[in-house]
Motif scaffolding. Structure first.
Motif, short mmCIF file in Angstrom:
data_model
loop_
_atom_site.label_atom_id
_atom_site.label_comp_id
_atom_site.label_asym_id
_atom_site.label_seq_id
_atom_site.Cartn_x
_atom_site.Cartn_y
_atom_site.Cartn_z
N PHE A 76 0.84 -1.19 0.00
CA PHE A 76 0.00 0.00 0.00
C PHE A 76 0.89 1.25 0.00
CE2 PHE A 76 -1.94 3.05 3.07
CZ PHE A 76 -2.96 3.52 2.26
N LEU A 77 1.92 1.20 0.85
CA LEU A 77 2.85 2.33 0.98
C LEU A 77 3.58 2.58 -0.35
CD1 LEU A 77 3.52 3.98 3.50
CD2 LEU A 77 5.47 2.53 3.88
N PHE A 78 3.93 1.48 -1.02
CA PHE A 78 4.66 1.57 -2.28
C PHE A 78 3.83 2.34 -3.33
CE2 PHE A 78 5.34 -0.28 -6.53
CZ PHE A 78 6.69 -0.05 -6.68
N TRP A 79 2.57 1.93 -3.50
CA TRP A 79 1.72 2.58 -4.51
C TRP A 79 1.40 4.02 -4.10
CZ3 TRP A 79 1.88 0.90 -9.10
CH2 TRP A 79 2.10 -0.46 -9.34
N TRP A 80 1.23 4.22 -2.83
CA TRP A 80 0.95 5.56 -2.29
C TRP A 80 2.13 6.49 -2.60
CZ3 TRP A 80 -0.04 6.57 3.67
CH2 TRP A 80 -0.48 7.89 3.83
N ALA A 81 3.34 6.00 -2.34
CA ALA A 81 4.54 6.81 -2.58
C ALA A 81 4.70 7.11 -4.07
CB ALA A 81 5.77 6.09 -2.05
N LEU A 82 4.46 6.10 -4.92
CA LEU A 82 4.62 6.30 -6.36
C LEU A 82 3.62 7.33 -6.90
CD1 LEU A 82 5.31 3.03 -8.35
CD2 LEU A 82 6.84 4.87 -7.73
N LEU A 83 2.37 7.25 -6.39
CA LEU A 83 1.35 8.19 -6.87
C LEU A 83 1.60 9.61 -6.34
CD1 LEU A 83 -1.82 5.95 -6.56
CD2 LEU A 83 -0.84 6.83 -8.68
N SER A 84 2.40 9.74 -5.29
CA SER A 84 2.70 11.07 -4.73
C SER A 84 3.98 11.66 -5.33
CB SER A 84 2.88 10.97 -3.21
OG SER A 84 1.83 10.28 -2.64
N LEU A 85 4.77 10.79 -5.94
CA LEU A 85 6.08 11.22 -6.44
C LEU A 85 6.05 12.46 -7.35
CD1 LEU A 85 9.15 10.73 -6.82
CD2 LEU A 85 8.58 9.11 -8.61
N PRO A 86 5.12 12.56 -8.31
CA PRO A 86 5.17 13.74 -9.20
C PRO A 86 5.00 15.06 -8.44
CG PRO A 86 3.72 12.06 -10.10
CD PRO A 86 4.07 11.62 -8.73
N LEU A 87 4.38 15.02 -7.27
CA LEU A 87 4.19 16.26 -6.50
C LEU A 87 5.52 16.83 -6.03
CD1 LEU A 87 1.08 15.16 -4.43
CD2 LEU A 87 1.14 16.64 -6.43
N LEU A 88 6.49 15.93 -5.90
CA LEU A 88 7.85 16.35 -5.55
C LEU A 88 8.43 17.24 -6.65
CD1 LEU A 88 9.78 13.15 -4.53
CD2 LEU A 88 9.81 15.30 -3.39
N TRP A 89 8.20 16.80 -7.87
CA TRP A 89 8.72 17.52 -9.03
C TRP A 89 7.98 18.84 -9.23
CZ3 TRP A 89 12.12 15.32 -12.91
CH2 TRP A 89 12.58 14.06 -12.58
N LEU A 90 6.65 18.75 -9.06
CA LEU A 90 5.82 19.91 -9.39
C LEU A 90 5.84 20.98 -8.32
CD1 LEU A 90 2.89 17.86 -10.83
CD2 LEU A 90 4.26 19.49 -12.11
#
Lengths: 436, 184
Positions: free
Chosen positions: A137-151
């Motif tokens: 769950f944490l893995f998918w959550w982190a991946l889906l949040s990753l672009p926010l780091l860039w943006l």
């Protein structure tokens, strides 16, 4: 210089002018050079924003966790998607404002959206009674949040991402069965943080907490990857623990050698946690290699460890980084990193010389310690305290191994401790400027 | 404002919606079109900090015989056919590496393969989430019923290898009905 230091300077300047320490022109030049940008928020403001977003987000998750049994599935799903939509609209507004949006607003928007994504996934799994481990769950959550780091370049999301991928990688040891479902995926996940990587054109100076988080996450994640590489290569880990330690040593040297910009080379040690932790690990490893039994055991497994494809990748990376360190003249770093290569030297003429490893390591560590002290006294940039600590630890290690009585050992420990303190004092006085 | 960040943001938003929506679509389809099977269960009761209270549901049968030539490793995905017995309860029947052409089957992962020709399998569900208010009563009910010879039965829906836990029942009566009567 931090914003708080700029403010302090501005507070002091009027007093310095009155006392004649600086002229009015000099004071003005200093004000211009270290201008205080009051449009940017302070750390407290960012922390308050982050805390607010965290409270709202965890509140939403808790409300969802209540499980509103009286409502049908569609209504319950709306509970999850409304916060998600709201947070996305908020992020879009922040994104459109660009640089006009304050840092704390960016942090808040990114964190709220991250938590809303987590809440949506959690609610769907709750409604459909889905099983599964929390690291997945944490893995998918982190991946889906990753672009926010860039943006939105949000540090809070970066910290979350670093923690999540490290936890996932450690959990996948023994669980993952193909490389892309195992800890061996960690290096690719780490690449997701490129915007925060020092040297990129949209890079902002990394905060201290982010540096430490990145180092710790890389340490745990890459060690988990090394563990998995050994397990998948031999089909087991039992009996091959030494190979794993070798891969860990190669991982630590790689992290310690990560190239730095020239401006970062002179920064204090606490700004380079990968170097601090790497030094501690490698010195510990070097000391362990001065003991006969573990040294022989580890050297015996070196050949096996080098045969693992993951190790070849690590060695190639190390070779590139060593070349860069030579070019940047990072001598002290190279001296400590070379500790990892000493056991390999004893293997060069064949396995017959493997029992000599502890002696070779001892000679190397002693010479390195002495060298680091002498460099300082020769007027060059050395690391005398590190050198003295290295020699003291070597003596302590030998004392522990010796057959001497407890009394003799105790006295020796006291003498070494006193010697170390005296050396520290002498060094402090030597460095203090004359007249102070 | 530059177009690339907006485009990237749009892709992110799409992905953040797509992940849960795909799960919803898959499970709604299974619930609507899947065949119904009943499994006898055994279970304790834990708590998930993110998803709330749940009953840990563990079907009694967790292993199946495999053909001698079939080499399975821990974590491997397999397809296991379900066979409904005369008592109305389903049992795991045969293990395949590819989806079988006929009959209901569930995609499961191998826990471990024993040397005795038995393979231990992991069901795709292991919990039944509950309302916090009903949870204490559900705990009591579960503890009482699980010891009875009739046992708790999990009702699942199966479609193309996907299995969704639809309800729990005791003596043919749905779990929620029993619980509502007890709470009255």
């Amino acid at each position: 210089m931090a914003a708080s230091s700029h403010r302090w300077l501005h507070e002091q300047l009027p007093q310095w002018e009155r006392e004649g320490l600086v002229t009015a022109e000099n004071a003005e030049a200093l004000r211009r050079r270290h201008a205080v940008d009051d449009s940017q928020p302070g750390l407290a403001q960012i922390l308050m924003g982050t805390l607010g977003a965290l409270l709202i987000g965890t509140g939403v998750i808790a409300v969802i966790g209540y499980n509103w049994d009286d409502f049908g599935r569609p209504v319950r799903l709306l509970f999850a998607f409304f916060p998600l939509l709201g947070s996305q609209l908020f992020s879009l507004w922040v994104l459109r404002r660009g640089h006009a949006a304050a840092a704390w607003v960016r942090e808040t928007a990114a964190l709220l959206q991250t938590l809303a994504v987590g809440a949506a996934i959690a609610l769907v799994s709750q409604i459909y009674h889905l099983g599964g481990d929390w690291p997945d769950f944490l893995f998918w959550w982190a991946l889906l949040s990753l672009p926010l780091l860039w943006l939105l370049k949000a540090s809070a999301v970066a910290l979350f991402y670093l923690g999540a991928i490290a936890l996932w990688a450690v959990h996948q040891c023994e669980h993952g069965h193909v490389w892309h479902d195992s800890a061996m995926l960690y290096p690719l996940l780490l690449l997701g943080l490129l915007p925060f990587w020092p040297g990129w054109r949209f890079d902002k100076p990394l905060s201290l907490s982010l540096r430490w988080a990145m180092t710790l996450s890389s340490g745990f994640g890459l060690s988990a990857a090394a563990y998995e590489a050994v397990r998948q290569h031999f089909g087991k880990i039992w009996g091959d623990g030494e190979s794993f330690i070798w891969l860990m040593v190669m991982t630590v040297t790689l992290l310690t050698l990560v190239p730095l910009r020239s401006s970062a080379l002179a920064a204090p040690a606490r700004h380079k946690p990968q170097v601090v932790l790497g030094f501690l690990f490698l010195i510990g490893f070097g000391l362990l290699m001065t003991f006969q039994e573990p040294a022989e055991e580890f050297v015996k497994h070196l050949g096996k460890a080098v045969g693992i494809p993951w190790a070849l990748g690590l060695l190639a990376g190390n070779a590139v980084f060593v070349a860069l360190a030579l070019w940047q003249k990072r001598w002290a770093l190279l001296v400590v990193v070379a500790t990892a290569a000493i056991p390999a030297l004893s293997l060069l003429p064949g396995h017959a010389l493997a029992p000599l490893t502890p002696w070779l390591m001892m000679a190397y560590l002693f010479t390195a310690g002495l060298g680091l002290i002498l460099l300082e006294f020769a007027g060059k940039r050395g690391a005398p305290r590190l050198g003295a600590a290295l020699i003291s630890l070597l003596i302590l290690a030998r004392m522990m191994e010796s057959e001497l009585s407890l009394l003799a050992k105790g006295i020796a420990f006291i003498l070494i401790g006193v010697g170390f303190l005296v050396f520290n004092l002498v060094l402090g006085r030597r460095r203090r400027p004359a007249g102070s | 404002m530059k177009k690339l960040p907006l485009l990237l943001f749009a892709v992110t938003v799409l992905a953040q919606w797509a992940a849960p929506l795909l799960q919803i679509w898959k499970h709604e389809r299974t619930l609507a079109q899947g065949s119904v099977h009943r499994l006898k269960c055994t279970a304790p009761d834990p708590y998930d900090p993110l998803r709330g209270r749940y009953l840990a549901v563990r079907p009694e049968q967790e292993e199946s015989h495999v053909d001698k030539g079939l080499k399975l490793v821990s974590g491997q995905r397999v397809y296991v056919t379900l066979l409904d017995g005369p008592d109305g309860l389903a049992r795991l029947s045969s293990v395949h590496l590819t989806p079988p052409e006929s009959g209901p089957y569930v995609r499961m992962s191998v826990r471990w393969a024993g040397t005795d020709g038995l393979v231990h399998l992991e069901w795709p569900f292991d919990r039944f989430y509950l309302n916090e208010k009903l949870a204490p009563e559900a705990d009591k009910w579960f503890a009482e019923s699980i010891r009875s010879s009739k046992g708790v039965v999990a009702e699942i829906r199966v479609l193309n290898g996907s299995a969704v836990l639809a309800d729990l029942a005791f003596d043919g009566k749905p779990f929620r009905e029993i619980l509502k009567e007890r709470v009255k």
